[in-house]
Design an enzyme around this catalytic site. Structure first.
Site, mmCIF file in Angstrom:
data_model
loop_
_atom_site.group_PDB
_atom_site.id
_atom_site.type_symbol
_atom_site.label_atom_id
_atom_site.label_comp_id
_atom_site.label_asym_id
_atom_site.label_seq_id
_atom_site.Cartn_x
_atom_site.Cartn_y
_atom_site.Cartn_z
ATOM 1 N N SER A 14 -0.818 18.809 -15.416
ATOM 2 C CA SER A 14 -0.889 19.141 -16.843
ATOM 3 C C SER A 14 -0.848 17.888 -17.701
ATOM 4 O O SER A 14 -0.229 16.878 -17.323
ATOM 5 C CB SER A 14 0.293 20.052 -17.200
ATOM 6 O OG SER A 14 0.443 20.177 -18.597
ATOM 7 N N TYR A 36 9.006 22.028 -17.907
ATOM 8 C CA TYR A 36 7.668 22.327 -17.386
ATOM 9 C C TYR A 36 6.950 21.043 -17.019
ATOM 10 O O TYR A 36 6.393 20.909 -15.920
ATOM 11 C CB TYR A 36 6.863 23.108 -18.429
ATOM 12 C CG TYR A 36 5.401 23.252 -18.079
ATOM 13 C CD1 TYR A 36 4.999 24.073 -17.025
ATOM 14 C CD2 TYR A 36 4.412 22.561 -18.781
ATOM 15 C CE1 TYR A 36 3.657 24.202 -16.681
ATOM 16 C CE2 TYR A 36 3.072 22.684 -18.452
ATOM 17 C CZ TYR A 36 2.699 23.498 -17.407
ATOM 18 O OH TYR A 36 1.380 23.621 -17.058
#
Length: 322
Positions: free
Chosen positions: A128, A153
């Site tokens: 990501s 995350y």
């Protein structure tokens, strides 16, 4: 070829599984079908995959965080793993951190061991843009440090890259990690901004703009994300002993207010905007360097914001009307 696609009922997982099946490949799809968002959306995606070619798509409902569950699919002789299963969502991680440890760390570890045990030597996995975290750089290059995440995350995604690097070194497994930049498009998750904006405008509800509308993103249309995965598959098939990380984005820095304007234009309706303070864990600005992915993968984005949002809004109207 035979592929294992994890998270096949998810947003990106569904799209790449559909592409692979249509191209004549065999796909073993796994997903835990959790309740993070509307289960109907996931089941509808699965039904589409089954309808393309029931012989080339085999689905197993299982949770990758349970190591023994992966034994159910050991009988399949898989050539490449496309690992997209993960607990998504930046803001959700602030309230439910254990879910990210369970899926993104334990689950990823189990996929690595499954690959080692079954002698699968090619893995493409989703990272990501969030891994860039607290950087002062305006354009994110793959060689920037990623040890300053803004939320859990991002920390789990950065950890995935390190875990993969260790398995590459120890067990000669080839890896490509793709750092996706704000992927949007048809069949997208309901926790994504484009869904919330479109839904709230349609229903005459307020649209919240975090950081008073001063956030910027490098938006990536889903068809471009699928193309990047497909290019990665072609690349990893031809390479030996590789571990590579690539950005998947547009190299464009777009204000979220501009993003909202294009949605308004396609809906023919103005949003009732409420500006709110910065959300903890949010990155203020993202922009991908695309040089490496162009050079190695021969990948470059084809879709601009106008086309991508138009396609999404048309899909939204059709799907949610039904």
């Amino acid at each position: 070829m035979k592929f294992l696609v994890t998270g096949c009922a998810g947003f990106i997982g569904f799209h790449i599984a559909r592409k692979l099946i249509r191209d004549g490949h065999n796909v073993i799809g796994i997903d835990n079908l959790n309740s993070y968002y509307d289960l109907k959306l996931k089941k509808d995606r699965l039904n589409i995959l089954k309808s393309i070619d029931a012989k080339k798509f085999i689905f197993h409902k299982l949770d990758i965080s349970e190591e023994s569950a992966l034994n159910k699919i050991s009988k399949y002789k898989v050539n490449i793993i496309v690992h997209l299963a993960a607990q998504a969502g930046v803001r959700y991680s602030l309230k439910h951190p254990k879910e990210y440890i369970k899926s993104n760390l334990n689950g990823f570890f189990n996929i690595l061991n499954y690959s080692k045990k079954n002698k699968i030597t090619k893995i493409i996995f989703a990272s990501s843009s969030s891994v860039y975290g607290k950087t002062r750089e305006k354009i994110f290059h793959e060689n920037l440090r990623i040890d300053r995440p803004l939320q859990l995350y991002a920390a789990t995604k950065a950890s995935n890259e390190l875990m993969a690097a260790s398995y590459h070194h120890l067990y000669s497994i080839d890896f490509i990690g793709l750092r996706f930049f704000t992927v949007y498009g048809e069949w997208g998750r309901p926790d994504m901004a484009i869904y919330t904006f479109t839904k709230n405008i349609t229903e005459n509800k307020p649209v919240l703009l975090f950081n008073n509308g001063n956030n910027f993103r490098d938006f990536t249309y889903i068809d471009d994300a699928v193309a990047a995965i497909n290019k990665s598959i072609n690349y990893i098939k031809k390479q030996k002993k590789i571990f590579e990380i690539f950005n998947v984005g547009n190299n464009k820095n777009i204000n979220v207010k501009e993003y909202l304007k294009v949605i308004e234009l396609n809906l023919g309706k103005k949003a009732n905007i409420i500006k709110v303070p910065h959300q903890p864990g949010d990155m203020i600005s993202t922009r991908a360097s695309t040089y490496k992915s162009k050079r190695n993968l021969k990948f470059s984005s084809k879709y601009n914001l106008q086309i991508g949002i138009k396609n999404y809004v048309n899909w939204f109207k059709d799907y949610y009307k039904k």
